[in-house]
Design a protein around this motif. Sequence first.
Motif, mmCIF file in Angstrom:
data_model
loop_
_atom_site.group_PDB
_atom_site.id
_atom_site.type_symbol
_atom_site.label_atom_id
_atom_site.label_comp_id
_atom_site.label_asym_id
_atom_site.label_seq_id
_atom_site.Cartn_x
_atom_site.Cartn_y
_atom_site.Cartn_z
ATOM 1 N N LEU A 16 -26.931 -10.166 26.597
ATOM 2 C CA LEU A 16 -25.966 -10.126 25.510
ATOM 3 C C LEU A 16 -24.547 -10.449 25.973
ATOM 4 C CD1 LEU A 16 -25.541 -9.593 22.535
ATOM 5 C CD2 LEU A 16 -25.356 -7.164 23.045
ATOM 6 N N GLU A 17 -24.138 -9.953 27.127
ATOM 7 C CA GLU A 17 -22.780 -10.195 27.620
ATOM 8 C C GLU A 17 -22.552 -11.678 27.917
ATOM 9 O OE1 GLU A 17 -18.995 -9.468 28.065
ATOM 10 O OE2 GLU A 17 -20.451 -7.971 27.411
ATOM 11 N N THR A 18 -23.555 -12.348 28.457
ATOM 12 C CA THR A 18 -23.437 -13.789 28.725
ATOM 13 C C THR A 18 -23.290 -14.559 27.420
ATOM 14 O OG1 THR A 18 -24.735 -13.584 30.745
ATOM 15 C CG2 THR A 18 -24.607 -15.777 29.776
ATOM 16 N N LEU A 19 -24.084 -14.202 26.429
ATOM 17 C CA LEU A 19 -23.985 -14.871 25.130
ATOM 18 C C LEU A 19 -22.637 -14.612 24.473
ATOM 19 C CD1 LEU A 19 -27.574 -14.199 23.767
ATOM 20 C CD2 LEU A 19 -26.651 -16.347 24.678
ATOM 21 N N ARG A 20 -22.144 -13.386 24.593
ATOM 22 C CA ARG A 20 -20.822 -13.047 24.046
ATOM 23 C C ARG A 20 -19.726 -13.867 24.724
ATOM 24 N NH1 ARG A 20 -21.443 -7.017 23.852
ATOM 25 N NH2 ARG A 20 -22.130 -6.812 21.723
ATOM 26 N N THR A 21 -19.811 -13.995 26.021
ATOM 27 C CA THR A 21 -18.818 -14.756 26.777
ATOM 28 C C THR A 21 -18.803 -16.209 26.317
ATOM 29 O OG1 THR A 21 -19.024 -13.301 28.688
ATOM 30 C CG2 THR A 21 -18.114 -15.499 29.091
ATOM 31 N N PHE A 22 -19.987 -16.793 26.147
ATOM 32 C CA PHE A 22 -20.062 -18.179 25.696
ATOM 33 C C PHE A 22 -19.576 -18.316 24.255
ATOM 34 C CE2 PHE A 22 -22.282 -21.936 23.990
ATOM 35 C CZ PHE A 22 -21.701 -22.886 24.805
ATOM 36 N N ALA A 23 -19.979 -17.389 23.394
ATOM 37 C CA ALA A 23 -19.532 -17.431 22.000
ATOM 38 C C ALA A 23 -18.015 -17.331 21.924
ATOM 39 C CB ALA A 23 -20.189 -16.309 21.197
ATOM 40 N N ARG A 24 -17.412 -16.487 22.750
ATOM 41 C CA ARG A 24 -15.958 -16.344 22.770
ATOM 42 C C ARG A 24 -15.303 -17.660 23.171
ATOM 43 N NH1 ARG A 24 -12.108 -14.314 20.347
ATOM 44 N NH2 ARG A 24 -12.945 -12.230 20.504
ATOM 45 N N ALA A 25 -15.844 -18.332 24.190
ATOM 46 C CA ALA A 25 -15.293 -19.620 24.625
ATOM 47 C C ALA A 25 -15.370 -20.647 23.493
ATOM 48 C CB ALA A 25 -16.028 -20.127 25.865
ATOM 49 N N VAL A 26 -16.505 -20.691 22.814
ATOM 50 C CA VAL A 26 -16.681 -21.639 21.702
ATOM 51 C C VAL A 26 -15.687 -21.336 20.592
ATOM 52 C CG1 VAL A 26 -18.246 -22.397 19.872
ATOM 53 C CG2 VAL A 26 -19.115 -22.084 22.205
ATOM 54 N N LEU A 27 -15.604 -20.069 20.195
ATOM 55 C CA LEU A 27 -14.729 -19.697 19.087
ATOM 56 C C LEU A 27 -13.254 -19.870 19.438
ATOM 57 C CD1 LEU A 27 -16.700 -16.626 17.783
ATOM 58 C CD2 LEU A 27 -16.457 -18.855 16.660
ATOM 59 N N ASP A 28 -12.880 -19.603 20.676
ATOM 60 C CA ASP A 28 -11.493 -19.823 21.096
ATOM 61 C C ASP A 28 -11.121 -21.296 20.988
ATOM 62 O OD1 ASP A 28 -11.046 -17.136 21.613
ATOM 63 O OD2 ASP A 28 -11.277 -17.338 23.791
ATOM 64 N N GLU A 29 -12.025 -22.163 21.407
ATOM 65 C CA GLU A 29 -11.755 -23.604 21.327
ATOM 66 C C GLU A 29 -11.691 -24.080 19.880
ATOM 67 O OE1 GLU A 29 -10.801 -25.606 23.820
ATOM 68 O OE2 GLU A 29 -10.865 -23.770 25.012
ATOM 69 N N LEU A 30 -12.589 -23.584 19.037
ATOM 70 C CA LEU A 30 -12.553 -23.960 17.622
ATOM 71 C C LEU A 30 -11.289 -23.455 16.945
ATOM 72 C CD1 LEU A 30 -16.287 -23.392 16.615
ATOM 73 C CD2 LEU A 30 -15.123 -25.573 17.071
ATOM 74 N N ALA A 31 -10.865 -22.248 17.314
ATOM 75 C CA ALA A 31 -9.625 -21.701 16.761
ATOM 76 C C ALA A 31 -8.424 -22.528 17.217
ATOM 77 C CB ALA A 31 -9.464 -20.238 17.173
ATOM 78 N N ALA A 32 -8.431 -22.960 18.463
ATOM 79 C CA ALA A 32 -7.333 -23.781 18.977
ATOM 80 C C ALA A 32 -7.219 -25.098 18.216
ATOM 81 C CB ALA A 32 -7.527 -24.051 20.469
ATOM 82 N N LEU A 33 -8.343 -25.575 17.714
ATOM 83 C CA LEU A 33 -8.345 -26.802 16.911
ATOM 84 C C LEU A 33 -8.055 -26.534 15.438
ATOM 85 C CD1 LEU A 33 -11.438 -28.555 18.507
ATOM 86 C CD2 LEU A 33 -9.029 -29.197 18.774
ATOM 87 N N GLY A 34 -7.929 -25.259 15.087
ATOM 88 C CA GLY A 34 -7.648 -24.902 13.698
ATOM 89 C C GLY A 34 -8.867 -24.944 12.801
ATOM 90 N N LEU A 35 -10.055 -24.926 13.394
ATOM 91 C CA LEU A 35 -11.281 -25.043 12.608
ATOM 92 C C LEU A 35 -11.847 -23.700 12.175
ATOM 93 C CD1 LEU A 35 -12.941 -27.877 14.691
ATOM 94 C CD2 LEU A 35 -11.745 -28.081 12.500
ATOM 95 N N VAL A 36 -11.479 -22.634 12.863
ATOM 96 C CA VAL A 36 -11.865 -21.271 12.482
ATOM 97 C C VAL A 36 -10.656 -20.378 12.715
ATOM 98 C CG1 VAL A 36 -14.316 -21.562 13.059
ATOM 99 C CG2 VAL A 36 -12.764 -20.637 14.764
#
Length: 65
Positions: free
Chosen positions: A28-48
């Motif tokens: 679960l922690e590995t998946l959370r870490t990856f999900a955080r990276a994905v969401l941070d990048e999408l947020a940086a692009l203004g998509l979420v």
Amino acid sequence: MHELLALYLARQARTLGLDAQNVEDADLETLRTFARAVLDELAALGLVAGEEEVGCWAAPRPAGH
């Protein structure tokens, strides 16, 4: 730009030891870490929605610049 994002996320997945074949067995922690990276990048692009930081490069620039 999307190619760069894909390459970055692929690098993150490899670093975490994730791939499409082992995601069901990942902890679960590995998946959370990856999900955080994905969401941070999408947020940086203004998509979420994401955390807003003062001076963040992803924030809209003031008029007149």
